[in-house]
Design an enzyme around this catalytic site. Structure first.
Site, PDB file in Angstrom:
ATOM      1  N   CYS A   1      -0.834   1.591  16.331  1.00 16.27           N
ATOM      2  CA  CYS A   1      -1.814   2.533  16.734  1.00 16.27           C
ATOM      3  C   CYS A   1      -1.687   3.111  18.020  1.00 16.27           C
ATOM      4  O   CYS A   1      -1.085   2.701  19.017  1.00 16.27           O
ATOM      5  CB  CYS A   1      -3.150   1.603  17.044  1.00 16.27           C
ATOM      6  SG  CYS A   1      -4.355   2.782  17.886  1.00 16.27           S
TER       7      CYS A   1
ATOM      8  N   HIS B   1     -15.073   1.927  -1.655  1.00 19.33           N
ATOM      9  CA  HIS B   1     -14.059   1.020  -1.127  1.00 19.33           C
ATOM     10  C   HIS B   1     -13.001   1.963  -0.453  1.00 19.33           C
ATOM     11  O   HIS B   1     -11.818   1.377  -0.099  1.00 19.33           O
ATOM     12  CB  HIS B   1     -13.274   0.488  -2.423  1.00 19.33           C
ATOM     13  CG  HIS B   1     -14.065  -0.567  -3.287  1.00 19.33           C
ATOM     14  ND1 HIS B   1     -14.137  -0.900  -4.591  1.00 19.33           N
ATOM     15  CD2 HIS B   1     -15.595  -0.868  -3.000  1.00 19.33           C
ATOM     16  CE1 HIS B   1     -15.032  -1.619  -4.916  1.00 19.33           C
ATOM     17  NE2 HIS B   1     -15.654  -1.477  -3.870  1.00 19.33           N
TER      18      HIS B   1
ATOM     19  N   GLY C   1     -14.801   3.314 -16.736  1.00 25.32           N
ATOM     20  CA  GLY C   1     -13.488   2.636 -16.483  1.00 25.32           C
ATOM     21  C   GLY C   1     -13.654   1.503 -15.505  1.00 25.32           C
ATOM     22  O   GLY C   1     -12.769   1.479 -14.467  1.00 25.32           O
TER      23      GLY C   1
ATOM     24  N   ASP D   1      -8.149   6.396  -4.745  1.00 21.66           N
ATOM     25  CA  ASP D   1      -7.281   7.483  -5.097  1.00 21.66           C
ATOM     26  C   ASP D   1      -8.177   8.578  -4.781  1.00 21.66           C
ATOM     27  O   ASP D   1      -9.236   8.586  -4.634  1.00 21.66           O
ATOM     28  CB  ASP D   1      -6.424   7.433  -6.308  1.00 21.66           C
ATOM     29  CG  ASP D   1      -7.465   7.462  -7.307  1.00 21.66           C
ATOM     30  OD1 ASP D   1      -7.225   6.861  -8.318  1.00 21.66           O
ATOM     31  OD2 ASP D   1      -8.469   8.307  -7.458  1.00 21.66           O
TER      32      ASP D   1
ATOM     33  N   CYS E   1      -3.938   1.867  21.241  1.00 25.40           N
ATOM     34  CA  CYS E   1      -3.870   0.390  21.739  1.00 25.40           C
ATOM     35  C   CYS E   1      -2.660  -0.326  21.452  1.00 25.40           C
ATOM     36  O   CYS E   1      -2.545  -1.352  21.814  1.00 25.40           O
ATOM     37  CB  CYS E   1      -5.064  -0.371  21.326  1.00 25.40           C
ATOM     38  SG  CYS E   1      -4.999  -0.740  19.383  1.00 25.40           S
TER      39      CYS E   1
ATOM     40  N   TYR F   1       0.961  -1.089   0.304  1.00 29.47           N
ATOM     41  CA  TYR F   1       0.035  -0.021   0.016  1.00 29.47           C
ATOM     42  C   TYR F   1       0.762   1.309  -0.205  1.00 29.47           C
ATOM     43  O   TYR F   1       0.582   2.348  -0.555  1.00 29.47           O
ATOM     44  CB  TYR F   1      -1.013  -0.158   1.079  1.00 29.47           C
ATOM     45  CG  TYR F   1      -2.171  -0.905   0.967  1.00 29.47           C
ATOM     46  CD1 TYR F   1      -2.409  -1.975   1.197  1.00 29.47           C
ATOM     47  CD2 TYR F   1      -3.343  -0.346   0.094  1.00 29.47           C
ATOM     48  CE1 TYR F   1      -3.472  -2.656   0.891  1.00 29.47           C
ATOM     49  CE2 TYR F   1      -4.411  -0.906  -0.259  1.00 29.47           C
ATOM     50  CZ  TYR F   1      -4.516  -2.218   0.119  1.00 29.47           C
ATOM     51  OH  TYR F   1      -5.609  -2.891  -0.351  1.00 29.47           O
TER      52      TYR F   1
ATOM     53  N   GLN G   1     -15.052   3.527  -7.119  1.00 30.29           N
ATOM     54  CA  GLN G   1     -14.430   2.441  -6.528  1.00 30.29           C
ATOM     55  C   GLN G   1     -13.281   2.525  -6.372  1.00 30.29           C
ATOM     56  O   GLN G   1     -12.246   1.781  -5.771  1.00 30.29           O
ATOM     57  CB  GLN G   1     -14.816   1.092  -7.407  1.00 30.29           C
ATOM     58  CG  GLN G   1     -16.113   0.865  -7.923  1.00 30.29           C
ATOM     59  CD  GLN G   1     -16.077  -0.306  -8.938  1.00 30.29           C
ATOM     60  OE1 GLN G   1     -15.976  -1.359  -8.637  1.00 30.29           O
ATOM     61  NE2 GLN G   1     -16.473   0.277 -10.362  1.00 30.29           N
TER      62      GLN G   1
HETATM   63  N1  APR Z   1     -10.288   4.684 -19.843  1.00 29.53           N
HETATM   64  C1  APR Z   1     -11.688   4.005 -19.322  1.00 29.53           C
HETATM   65  N2  APR Z   1     -11.314   2.684 -19.029  1.00 29.53           N
HETATM   66  C2  APR Z   1     -10.259   2.017 -18.868  1.00 29.53           C
HETATM   67  C3  APR Z   1      -8.786   2.672 -19.450  1.00 29.53           C
HETATM   68  C4  APR Z   1      -8.909   4.126 -19.770  1.00 29.53           C
HETATM   69  N3  APR Z   1      -7.804   4.921 -20.117  1.00 29.53           N
HETATM   70  N4  APR Z   1      -7.946   1.783 -19.356  1.00 29.53           N
HETATM   71  C5  APR Z   1      -8.700   0.720 -19.016  1.00 29.53           C
HETATM   72  N5  APR Z   1      -9.984   0.847 -18.957  1.00 29.53           N
HETATM   73  C6  APR Z   1     -10.800  -0.119 -18.241  1.00 29.53           C
HETATM   74  C7  APR Z   1     -10.532  -1.660 -18.383  1.00 29.53           C
HETATM   75  O1  APR Z   1     -10.773  -1.911 -19.597  1.00 29.53           O
HETATM   76  C8  APR Z   1     -11.240  -2.268 -17.218  1.00 29.53           C
HETATM   77  O2  APR Z   1     -12.639  -2.507 -17.868  1.00 29.53           O
HETATM   78  O3  APR Z   1     -10.904   0.073 -16.991  1.00 29.53           O
HETATM   79  C9  APR Z   1     -11.659  -1.308 -16.215  1.00 29.53           C
HETATM   80  C10 APR Z   1     -10.563  -1.477 -15.069  1.00 29.53           C
HETATM   81  O4  APR Z   1     -11.120  -2.566 -14.372  1.00 29.53           O
HETATM   82  P1  APR Z   1     -10.386  -3.178 -12.913  1.00 29.53           P
HETATM   83  O5  APR Z   1      -9.038  -3.093 -13.042  1.00 29.53           O
HETATM   84  O6  APR Z   1     -11.038  -4.380 -12.663  1.00 29.53           O
HETATM   85  O7  APR Z   1     -10.895  -2.000 -12.114  1.00 29.53           O
HETATM   86  P2  APR Z   1     -12.227  -1.802 -11.228  1.00 29.53           P
HETATM   87  O8  APR Z   1     -13.296  -2.087 -12.099  1.00 29.53           O
HETATM   88  O9  APR Z   1     -12.331  -0.431 -10.703  1.00 29.53           O
HETATM   89  O10 APR Z   1     -12.276  -2.782 -10.062  1.00 29.53           O
HETATM   90  C11 APR Z   1     -13.227  -2.845  -9.072  1.00 29.53           C
HETATM   91  O11 APR Z   1     -12.163  -4.421  -7.636  1.00 29.53           O
HETATM   92  O12 APR Z   1      -9.827  -4.930  -7.261  1.00 29.53           O
HETATM   93  C12 APR Z   1     -11.112  -4.602  -6.643  1.00 29.53           C
HETATM   94  O13 APR Z   1     -11.507  -2.823  -4.842  1.00 29.53           O
HETATM   95  C13 APR Z   1     -11.085  -3.069  -6.173  1.00 29.53           C
HETATM   96  O14 APR Z   1     -12.108  -1.054  -6.672  1.00 29.53           O
HETATM   97  C14 APR Z   1     -11.626  -2.387  -7.227  1.00 29.53           C
HETATM   98  C15 APR Z   1     -12.766  -3.333  -7.758  1.00 29.53           C
END
Ligand code: APR
Length: 252
Positions: free
Chosen positions: A155, A122, A195, A107, A158, A69, A104
């Site tokens: 912490c 999240h 995304g 950041d 605690c 992290y 989700q």
């Molecule tokens: N613009 C838009 N979408 C994009 C781009 C871009 N430039 N580049 C990639 N993507 C898309 C990919 O095609 C994919 O469908 O973004 C998506 C990213 O998917 P994940 O990596 O699965 O991310 P996310 O959907 O946010 O995951 C959900 O899963 O791992 C857990 O808690 C974590 O919040 C996260 C959750």
């Protein structure tokens, strides 16, 4: 991309009274923050986020998870909001109706782009809390003791371990966040989905919930996802390129 879908998306957004924007890691990709389900760079390439972002992984190997992290926090702090984040912030300012951004992402790039009304499903990677929430749920820890060399830090209340204030696999989402997101999804007449792979519940259910209540779904993603069949408009490509075009069409 031809202007037709862009114009159609802009017309749907313009006519919305209640707009929900649902974002995933893809909206931060062009800021240099890796998405989850793409190969990770360097040191972490051999780890699967779903193996690290869990309470079990943290208790089994707290130093490894904490350092993962810290690495991700470094990426976020070095990154800047991209044109996609800026377009979504502008959309919130321009739009006469109410606009809620449900993300989700852990950041703070939506905040740094200027979006105001944001729900983090999240959590937030910049925040820390006591692993045992010893002062109540959540026991946020604003300032770590600079003299504390332990990894993870301790912490101050605690002496237990400190963890990032994010939702790990198998954990429940913050109740207020998911409740607000569900309510807004049921009420909205347009949902702009940007995304996300649409693979992780309950966030992945929100577009279905909106569509079931008559909302028009607009998806922005270079790939096809389980959400794509629900979309009235699919803008295929990168959000950093497409969202500014939607704004231009809106202002046109
Ligand atoms: N613009 C838009 N979408 C994009 C781009 C871009 N430039 N580049 C990639 N993507 C898309 C990919 O095609 C994919 O469908 O973004 C998506 C990213 O998917 P994940 O990596 O699965 O991310 P996310 O959907 O946010 O995951 C959900 O899963 O791992 C857990 O808690 C974590 O919040 C996260 C959750």
């Amino acid at each position: 991309m031809s202007q037709e879908p862009i114009q159609y998306a802009a017309d749907l957004i313009r006519s919305a009274r209640h707009l929900v924007i649902l974002t995933g890691a893809g909206v931060s990709k062009e800021s240099g923050v890796p998405t989850f389900r793409e190969a990770m760079d360097g040191l972490w390439a051999r780890y699967d986020p779903q193996q690290l972002a869990t309470p079990h992984a943290f208790r089994a190997n707290p130093q490894l998870v904490w350092e993962w992290y810290e690495w991700r926090r470094g990426l976020v702090s070095e990154s800047m909001p991209n044109a996609g984040h800026m377009a979504l912030a502008l959309l919130e300012q321009l739009h006469p109706g109410d606009v809620l951004t449900v993300t989700q992402n852990v950041d703070d790039l939506h905040e740094r782009a200027g979006s105001q009304d944001i729900v983090h499903l999240h959590g937030n990677i910049a925040r820390n809390k006591c692993l045992d929430n010893c002062q109540g749920e959540p026991t946020l820890i604003e300032n770590l003791d600079p003299t504390d060399q332990s990894v993870p830090p301790r912490c101050p209340y605690c002496g237990g371990m400190v963890r990032p204030d994010v939702v790990w696999f198998g954990e429940t989402l913050p109740v207020h966040a998911i409740n607000r997101a569900i309510e807004a999804s049921q009420l909205c007449d347009v949902m702009l989905v940007v995304g996300t792979s649409g693979l992780v519940n309950p966030a992945a259910q929100l577009p279905m919930l909106a569509a079931q209540n008559g909302a028009s779904i607009i998806e922005v993603n270079p790939d096809t996802t389980p959400i794509t069949p629900l979309a009235k408009v699919k803008l295929t490509g990168a959000s950093g390129e497409l969202l500014p075009q939607v704004i231009t069409a809106l202002e046109g």
